[in-house]
Design an enzyme around this catalytic site. Structure first.
Site, PDB file in Angstrom:
ATOM      1  N   CYS A  12      52.176   8.102 -11.255  1.00 35.73           N
ATOM      2  CA  CYS A  12      53.612   7.835 -11.297  1.00 35.73           C
ATOM      3  C   CYS A  12      54.484   8.938 -10.686  1.00 35.73           C
ATOM      4  O   CYS A  12      54.060  10.081 -10.568  1.00 35.73           O
ATOM      5  CB  CYS A  12      54.141   7.621 -12.712  1.00 35.73           C
ATOM      6  SG  CYS A  12      53.248   6.355 -13.604  1.00 35.73           S
ATOM      7  N   GLY A  39      52.884   6.079  -6.672  1.00 34.22           N
ATOM      8  CA  GLY A  39      52.579   4.858  -7.410  1.00 34.22           C
ATOM      9  C   GLY A  39      53.143   3.653  -6.706  1.00 34.22           C
ATOM     10  O   GLY A  39      54.306   3.672  -6.286  1.00 34.22           O
ATOM     11  N   ASN A 113      55.615  10.596 -16.086  1.00 31.85           N
ATOM     12  CA  ASN A 113      54.420  10.802 -15.278  1.00 31.85           C
ATOM     13  C   ASN A 113      53.462  11.622 -16.132  1.00 31.85           C
ATOM     14  O   ASN A 113      53.825  12.689 -16.596  1.00 31.85           O
ATOM     15  CB  ASN A 113      54.803  11.568 -14.002  1.00 31.85           C
ATOM     16  CG  ASN A 113      53.609  12.024 -13.179  1.00 31.85           C
ATOM     17  OD1 ASN A 113      53.684  13.013 -12.467  1.00 31.85           O
ATOM     18  ND2 ASN A 113      52.520  11.305 -13.236  1.00 31.85           N
ATOM     19  N   GLY A 114      52.252  11.105 -16.321  1.00 38.94           N
ATOM     20  CA  GLY A 114      51.278  11.845 -17.108  1.00 38.94           C
ATOM     21  C   GLY A 114      50.411  10.907 -17.924  1.00 38.94           C
ATOM     22  O   GLY A 114      50.420   9.687 -17.703  1.00 38.94           O
ATOM     23  N   TYR A 258      45.930  17.349  -3.039  1.00 36.36           N
ATOM     24  CA  TYR A 258      46.008  16.008  -2.491  1.00 36.36           C
ATOM     25  C   TYR A 258      47.273  15.197  -2.819  1.00 36.36           C
ATOM     26  O   TYR A 258      47.854  14.566  -1.947  1.00 36.36           O
ATOM     27  CB  TYR A 258      44.770  15.204  -2.925  1.00 36.36           C
ATOM     28  CG  TYR A 258      44.929  13.732  -2.682  1.00 36.36           C
ATOM     29  CD1 TYR A 258      45.133  13.254  -1.395  1.00 36.36           C
ATOM     30  CD2 TYR A 258      44.936  12.824  -3.731  1.00 36.36           C
ATOM     31  CE1 TYR A 258      45.340  11.910  -1.155  1.00 36.36           C
ATOM     32  CE2 TYR A 258      45.132  11.475  -3.490  1.00 36.36           C
ATOM     33  CZ  TYR A 258      45.336  11.024  -2.213  1.00 36.36           C
ATOM     34  OH  TYR A 258      45.554   9.709  -1.987  1.00 36.36           O
TER      35      TYR A 258
END
Ligand code: SF4
Length: 475
Positions: A12, A39, A113-114, A258
């Site tokens: 996300c 995402g 996010n997580g 990345y």
């Protein structure tokens, strides 16, 4: 948009902003475009129009979800937005974020996010306190945990601080309340990025997963939300409070290797520079004699430049990518991934025929994709293919927000480097060393999460990882 041919996924991207003008929705839309690589399953936003929260969510990409009519309906001065790749079960509109949480006449919208690593246990506890769940996601567990803590404290700073104590794992979040208060916060270990930006002349204040989203808004990045910190964006600026302090931090090294865009800056380090240094460090530890260096597009490109520069070798785009095929790894089903790998790359035969090639990428996950790429290069006439990987072998799952395959599916968890070389059919194969990785990123080892490389998880003991693994496997 960058392309990845393995199967590792970000979970996300978030943005929250306040502006003096009433066009928050249009700005959030722009910011979400800059975060789309984080995402692509669903996206959404909630905006406060001066009276109440209004939102729109859909399955699909940002461009498919919002048009001018929708953005105009969502007029307002503050709001939050989200792009999602699911790491916990459910990919329907119900699980799309932001998540609207209602409690005793109050409400807030939340995007994060997580992964909450102990969400299975926390869901059980919240259920027994009377909370009714409509999804199996950790988002809802996080939202109800905030609601419960806010009910006890009446203060979002303290409520978010309490969640940092109670919830294990990673969360970088944005939250907007029913009266338009806007917060950003990061877990105590600071796994996922969340930066702050501003443009005082426009009264614009932003928190976003990556600085690339601040850049597209024409604002300046003024720093990173610290681990354990809560920020509040108001008309007058950004109020910052470190609510909880941790002895160590654990920034996800994979953001540098990345996930994040190369043009983003995380904790003061430009992601492009970090990747370039990773390529140089790989070359220092594994200097190959070859005719050329070829990147796996686009994920290996920056490290390949560093590798080529260090050894004075030509960098050649010997693999052409079809840019009209979606990122393979973001597509959840294996058969779709297989199909898109074949659609996605084609070797430039005239450039590689009879040549000795160093092929550079950032990771080998299952090994199937690398094997196909090596085969492609050989079918294009390459004489020898040496594979260099800018990150050390990934041997363990991630429970903190990245959708890795589970342990046994990771090729490096069950094969030696020599066995992997044979499997992918490379003439030589080498990985980055752990020291080369840490040096290349430029963040002290004690400040990084390296768990997928070492198996040492920086989590508190509250998370039952076997329950979590079972729950994640339902996805
Ligand atoms: S385990 Fe790996 S991917 Fe997951 S947060 Fe840690 S470094 Fe990042």
């Amino acid at each position: 948009m960058k392309a990845k041919l393995g199967s590792v996924s970000e979970g996300c991207g978030v943005i929250g902003l306040r502006t003096r003008s009433g066009n928050a929705a249009h700005l959030i839309n722009q910011g979400l475009y800059a975060l789309q690589h984080r995402g692509q399953e669903s996206c959404g936003m909630f905006v406060h129009d001066g009276k109440e929260l209004k939102g729109h969510k859909a399955i699909g990409m940002v461009a498919e979800t919002f048009d001018d009519r929708i953005l105009t309906r969502l007029s307002g001065k503050a709001g939050i937005g989200h792009v999602r790749y699911s790491t916990t079960p459910g990919t329907s509109i119900l699980e799309a974020q932001p998540f609207l949480c209602k409690m005793d006449g109050k409400s807030f919208a939340l995007a994060f996010n997580g992964t909450i690593s102990n969400f299975v246990e926390k869901r059980r506890a919240l259920k027994s306190s009377g909370y009714r769940f409509s999804t199996r996601t950790d988002t809802e567990v996080l939202a109800f945990s905030i609601a419960e803590a806010y009910g006890e404290t009446g203060d979002y700073f303290e409520a978010l601080g309490r969640c940092m104590d109670a919830l294990d794992g990673s969360f970088s979040l944005v939250l907007i309340t029913e009266n338009g208060e806007l917060y950003g916060a990061k877990d105590r270990l600071g796994f996922k990025p969340l930066c702050i930006g501003s443009d005082e002349t426009r009264g614009l204040y932003v928190v976003a997963s990556e600085s690339a989203a601040v850049d597209v808004l024409g604002a300046q990045t003024i720093g990173e939300v610290k681990p354990g910190e809560v920020v509040k964006l108001s008309k007058g600026g950004v109020e910052r409070r470190v609510e909880r302090v941790s002895r160590r931090h654990a920034m996800c090294m994979f953001e540098y290797v990345y996930f994040a865009r190369p043009d983003s800056v995380i904790n003061g380090i430009c992601v492009y520079d970090a990747r370039y240094r990773l390529g140089r460090n790989l070359a220092k530890s594994w200097p190959m004699e070859a005719d050329m260096v070829i990147p796996v597009p686009d994920s290996g490109r920056t490290a390949a430049s560093g590798y080529a520069q260090e050894l004075g070798l030509p960098l050649i785009e010997g693999l052409m990518k079809n840019r009209y095929v979606w990122r393979t790894f973001i597509m959840p089903r294996q058969e779709v991934r297989d199909l898109s790998v074949r659609l996605k790359l084609n070797p430039v035969k005239s450039a590689i025929k009879g040549k000795e090639i160093v092929l550079v990428d950032d990771t080998i996950v299952r090994g199937t994709t690398m094997r196909r790429i090596v085969r492609l290069l050989r079918s294009g006439g390459a004489k020898r293919v040496y594979v260099g990987i800018s990150c050390p072998p990934v041997v363990s799952s991630c429970y903190m927000g990245i959708d890795f395959p589970t342990g046994r599916e990771l090729i490096a968890s069950r094969k030696s480097v020599e066995e992997i070389r044979r499997y992918v059919r490379a003439d030589r194969l080498a990985y980055q060393t752990l020291e080369g990785l840490v040096d290349g990123i430029g963040v002290p080892k004690s400040e990084l999460c390296l768990a997928c490389l070492t198996g040492e998880y920086p989590l508190e003991k509250t998370a039952d990882l076997s329950s979590l693994e079972k729950e994640l496997a339902r996805k």
